[in-house]
Design an enzyme around this catalytic site. Structure first.
Site, PDB file in Angstrom:
ATOM      1  N   ASP A 282      30.571  44.066  43.705  1.00 29.24           N
ATOM      2  CA  ASP A 282      31.422  44.826  42.796  1.00 29.24           C
ATOM      3  C   ASP A 282      32.375  45.729  43.583  1.00 29.24           C
ATOM      4  OD1 ASP A 282      32.029  45.791  40.064  1.00 29.24           O
ATOM      5  OD2 ASP A 282      31.284  47.696  40.841  1.00 29.24           O
ATOM      6  N   GLU A 324      34.622  40.857  44.155  1.00 18.62           N
ATOM      7  CA  GLU A 324      35.334  41.190  42.925  1.00 18.62           C
ATOM      8  C   GLU A 324      36.472  42.141  43.258  1.00 18.62           C
ATOM      9  OE1 GLU A 324      35.992  43.708  39.198  1.00 18.62           O
ATOM     10  OE2 GLU A 324      34.839  44.381  40.928  1.00 18.62           O
TER      11      GLU A 324
HETATM   12  C1  OTU Z   1      34.273  46.844  38.456  1.00 19.66           C
HETATM   13  O1  OTU Z   1      35.610  46.832  38.012  1.00 19.66           O
HETATM   14  C2  OTU Z   1      33.412  46.428  37.282  1.00 19.66           C
HETATM   15  O2  OTU Z   1      33.730  45.111  36.907  1.00 19.66           O
HETATM   16  C3  OTU Z   1      33.617  47.423  36.157  1.00 19.66           C
HETATM   17  O3  OTU Z   1      32.965  47.048  34.988  1.00 19.66           O
HETATM   18  C4  OTU Z   1      33.153  48.749  36.640  1.00 19.66           C
HETATM   19  O4  OTU Z   1      33.473  49.729  35.691  1.00 19.66           O
HETATM   20  C5  OTU Z   1      33.782  49.156  37.965  1.00 19.66           C
HETATM   21  O5  OTU Z   1      33.837  48.096  38.910  1.00 19.66           O
HETATM   22  C6  OTU Z   1      32.962  50.228  38.597  1.00 19.66           C
HETATM   23  O6  OTU Z   1      31.719  49.738  39.052  1.00 19.66           O
HETATM   24  O7  OTU Z   1      36.603  47.958  40.686  1.00 19.66           O
HETATM   25  O8  OTU Z   1      37.788  45.951  42.075  1.00 19.66           O
HETATM   26  O9  OTU Z   1      40.323  47.990  36.010  1.00 19.66           O
HETATM   27  O10 OTU Z   1      38.847  46.030  36.827  1.00 19.66           O
HETATM   28  O11 OTU Z   1      37.178  48.986  37.854  1.00 19.66           O
HETATM   29  C7  OTU Z   1      37.879  45.981  40.734  1.00 19.66           C
HETATM   30  C8  OTU Z   1      38.997  48.238  35.930  1.00 19.66           C
HETATM   31  C9  OTU Z   1      37.004  47.025  40.102  1.00 19.66           C
HETATM   32  C10 OTU Z   1      38.190  47.224  36.660  1.00 19.66           C
HETATM   33  C11 OTU Z   1      37.792  47.760  38.015  1.00 19.66           C
HETATM   34  C12 OTU Z   1      36.853  46.808  38.673  1.00 19.66           C
END
Ligand code: OTU
Length: 649
Positions: A282, A324
């Protein structure tokens, strides 16, 4: 460290752990072969530290421990996965991303749902975060307070292990997250830091006053400007400021401290040894911070990922890594590794650019921006692959580059305004019902929330009881899915989208969720409604069967394995975009009409087909189309797509 010194350390540590002989040869080879690289990466990060070598030794110990604890069934699976090249490039892989509680109730109810998933065509399950996370301050599980204990809402670690076994028995795969960038402020480390333990205060970025936070915030973009403005929070008990880039209850881990990397690598191995097939890292773009930068995509973040990749390749090589990184198009590609590390960083990444571009095409009926951006997207290295998707649990960011928008003749500012209005529920005439998320008046940024179905117009159509509009939105849903299913990469379906779930506004009544409108597109599955998929003519049946058919087509044709065998077509019609997938003599043409009106396309688009070939076979409906002359046309109904296999007679 000198080569010889490193080799003797590796030999000694293997000896000490009784890792010798033919049984362990493959592991020893991997360790020796990659030891130098591992040390190189580690020292790039921590060369200035006196404890460099001792912590590196602890890292080697972790790798040994992970290998020793790996069950023989997983060792065997590691071997099998590596036999036919990269296993995750296979067309058989189709994912679904789901919240266990909202989809099935809890983990123990999951195994009985696998048949349903297989029937749809899903072979990979992405379980949204399952580990302990404080209710009300959990960010959907992305604020972890314990990385090893499954939250009671979902069940126990044993339920998870049982699910993994059930998946494996059915030749299915499991994907889970490691939330690497931050922990919950209720994590044990945070609690100890709060109590004044300096060892754990070093796990986070803590400051006595606002001096450094103020300076850093000048260049750090805000992730959640509405609900958590700024990038630092004050903790009363500790009487310190803590970096919290996401929500204020998510404290950023300090990876300049090698103890943090060690603790997280240990957790990664813990997940690997649960039998995880794909680990979703993540928010990897955020893991390194430096004053004066955006604190995103920094070179050290890549070094950490490369270090993790090499360590996993040595100890638990069957587990693939998904980064991600939802960042600018060029930057996403860097997560596949560049230069020497090409193909040695993340195995998979989200094709977030393509996802946003499909929404762009749907809103504008113009596919030229999508086509222009392929110059960047096509740079994906061979041997890596995309997660292709139309929707996920997060918002849709319009992160594609301005210069391509300009290239096709639009003003980037006005173009984005239009997209936000059209998709984000600000335009009366738009069929979409979504909402804006993360609105930042300082930068004029905003992203979009809403389910696939609602954004495709199903919600408004149902409310108006307008059958024609309902059919049109179903056609849009399937067009969006088809475009991402045939592209090359793993399609990741978001649960609920297989039935056309529209927005759920009940989150507004829950104070733990009402500040975050991403919950509108995270449905509670109602299995009674889903049973409609069996009744002919229902909305659910039309969507479910369409999707099922698309996935069947994908699995049936080896052109859909991802070997970077994708060529975009010159279409001469701005509403129609197309590509072909090629394998040796075999070609499959995929064409998509992003317009609400009938369109036509001259057969010139098929000019690359060998002379003498007369017919195209429509894999979706089983019909034939005779290839006409270059100046004759193929007709498309509104939002129609074709998947044509080239027939020689
Ligand atoms: C990711 O998201 C998760 O998929 C989100 O659900 C979480 O809120 C976030 O991390 C925190 O853990 O960081 O590199 O525009 O696309 O926050 C991408 C918002 C991330 C998400 C972004 C994303």
């Amino acid at each position: 460290m000198e080569n010889n010194a490193l080799f003797s350390i590796i030999h000694a540590i293997c000896e000490k752990n009784n890792i010798k002989g033919i049984k362990h040869q493959a592991f020893i080879d991997r360790l020796i072969g990659n030891g130098k690289l591992l040390y190189f990466l580690f020292s790039q990060l921590y060369s200035k530290r006196e404890d460099l070598e001792s912590v590196f030794y602890q890292m080697l110990e972790l790798i040994i421990k992970a290998y020793k604890e790996r069950q023989s069934q997983f060792l065997k699976r590691d071997e099998q996965k590596h036999k036919g090249g990269a296993w995750f490039l296979n067309r058989e892989l189709v994912g679904m991303s789901l919240y266990v509680d909202r989809f099935a109730g809890d983990l123990s109810a999951m195994p009985e749902k696998l048949e349903y998933l297989q029937d749809l065509g899903v072979s990979l399950v992405h379980l949204m975060p399952l580990f302990e996370s404080p209710e009300g301050a959990s960010d959907g599980g992305y604020a972890v307070s314990n990385y090893r204990v499954v939250d009671k809402r979902f069940g126990t670690i044993n339920d998870l292990k049982k699910l993994q076994q059930s998946l494996q028995e059915k030749n299915m795969y499991m994907m889970i997250d490691i939330v690497l960038n931050h922990t919950s402020n209720q994590h044990e480390w945070a609690n100890k830091a709060r109590q004044g333990d300096t060892f754990y205060q070093d796990f986070y970025y803590t400051y006595n006053d606002r001096a450094i936070p103020n300076q850093m915030e000048v260049t750090m973009p805000e992730v959640f400007p509405e609900s958590s403005p700024g990038s630092f929070s004050y903790d009363e008990q500790m009487n310190k400021w803590v970096m919290s880039v996401f929500h204020n209850y998510q404290w950023d881990l300090n990876f300049t401290n090698p103890q943090v990397l060690k603790a997280m690598l240990d957790t990664i191995f813990f997940y690997a040894n649960l039998g995880v097939d794909i680990l979703r890292i993540d928010a990897p773009a955020f893991i390194w911070k430096q004053m004066g930068t955006t604190c995103q995509n920094l070179p050290e973040a890549h070094t950490i990922l490369q270090f993790i990749k090499v360590a996993v390749e040595i100890a638990t090589p069957g587990m693939a890594i998904l980064g991600e990184a939802i960042v600018a198009p060029k930057q996403i590609l860097e997560y596949f590794g560049k230069g020497f590390f090409t193909n040695h960083e993340c195995d998979l990444a989200y094709n977030a650019t393509q996802m946003a571009l499909q929404w762009d095409a749907l809103a504008t009926t113009d596919t030229r921006n999508m086509l222009a951006n392929q110059h960047t997207i096509l740079q994906k290295p061979k041997g890596t692959t995309w997660i292709n998707y139309t929707r996920c649990h997060d918002d849709i960011g319009l992160g594609f580059e301005d210069h391509y928008i300009e290239q096709v003749g639009y003003n980037p500012y006005l173009h984005r305004e239009y997209l936000k209005n059209y998709l984000g529920g600000r335009l009366e005439s738009s069929p979409s019902s979504g909402d804006l998320f993360g609105v930042n008046p300082k930068t004029n940024d905003a992203r979009i929330s809403g389910t696939l179905a609602s954004l495709c117009g199903l919600e408004k159509a149902i409310n108006k009881n307008d059958e024609e509009a309902i059919q049109m939105s179903i056609d849009k849903i399937l067009l969006m899915q088809a475009n991402s299913i045939f592209l090359g990469g793993i399609p990741m379906i978001f649960y609920g989208d297989e039935f056309g779930y529209t927005n759920d506004y009940s989150y507004l009544k829950d104070p733990g969720k009402s500040y975050d409108n991403r919950w509108m597109h995270r449905p509670m599955i109602d299995w009674k409604k889903n049973a409609n998929a069996k009744k002919k003519g229902t909305v659910e049946q039309r969507i479910f069967n369409g999707l099922q058919n698309l996935l069947k087509i994908r699995k049936g044709h080896s052109v859909f394995d991802d070997n970077n065998n994708l060529q975009w077509l010159e279409s001469h019609n701005r509403s129609i975009v197309g590509f072909k997938r090629i394998l040796n003599e075999k070609q499959v043409f995929c064409l998509f009409n992003y317009s609400p009106d009938p369109q036509s396309l001259t057969f010139f688009a098929f000019h690359s087909i060998k002379y003498g070939v007369k017919k195209l076979f429509n894999l979706y409906d089983g019909s034939y189309t005779v290839i006409g002359k270059a100046n004759e046309s193929l007709s498309f109904k509104p939002y129609q797509f074709y998947v044509f296999s080239v027939e020689t007679n």
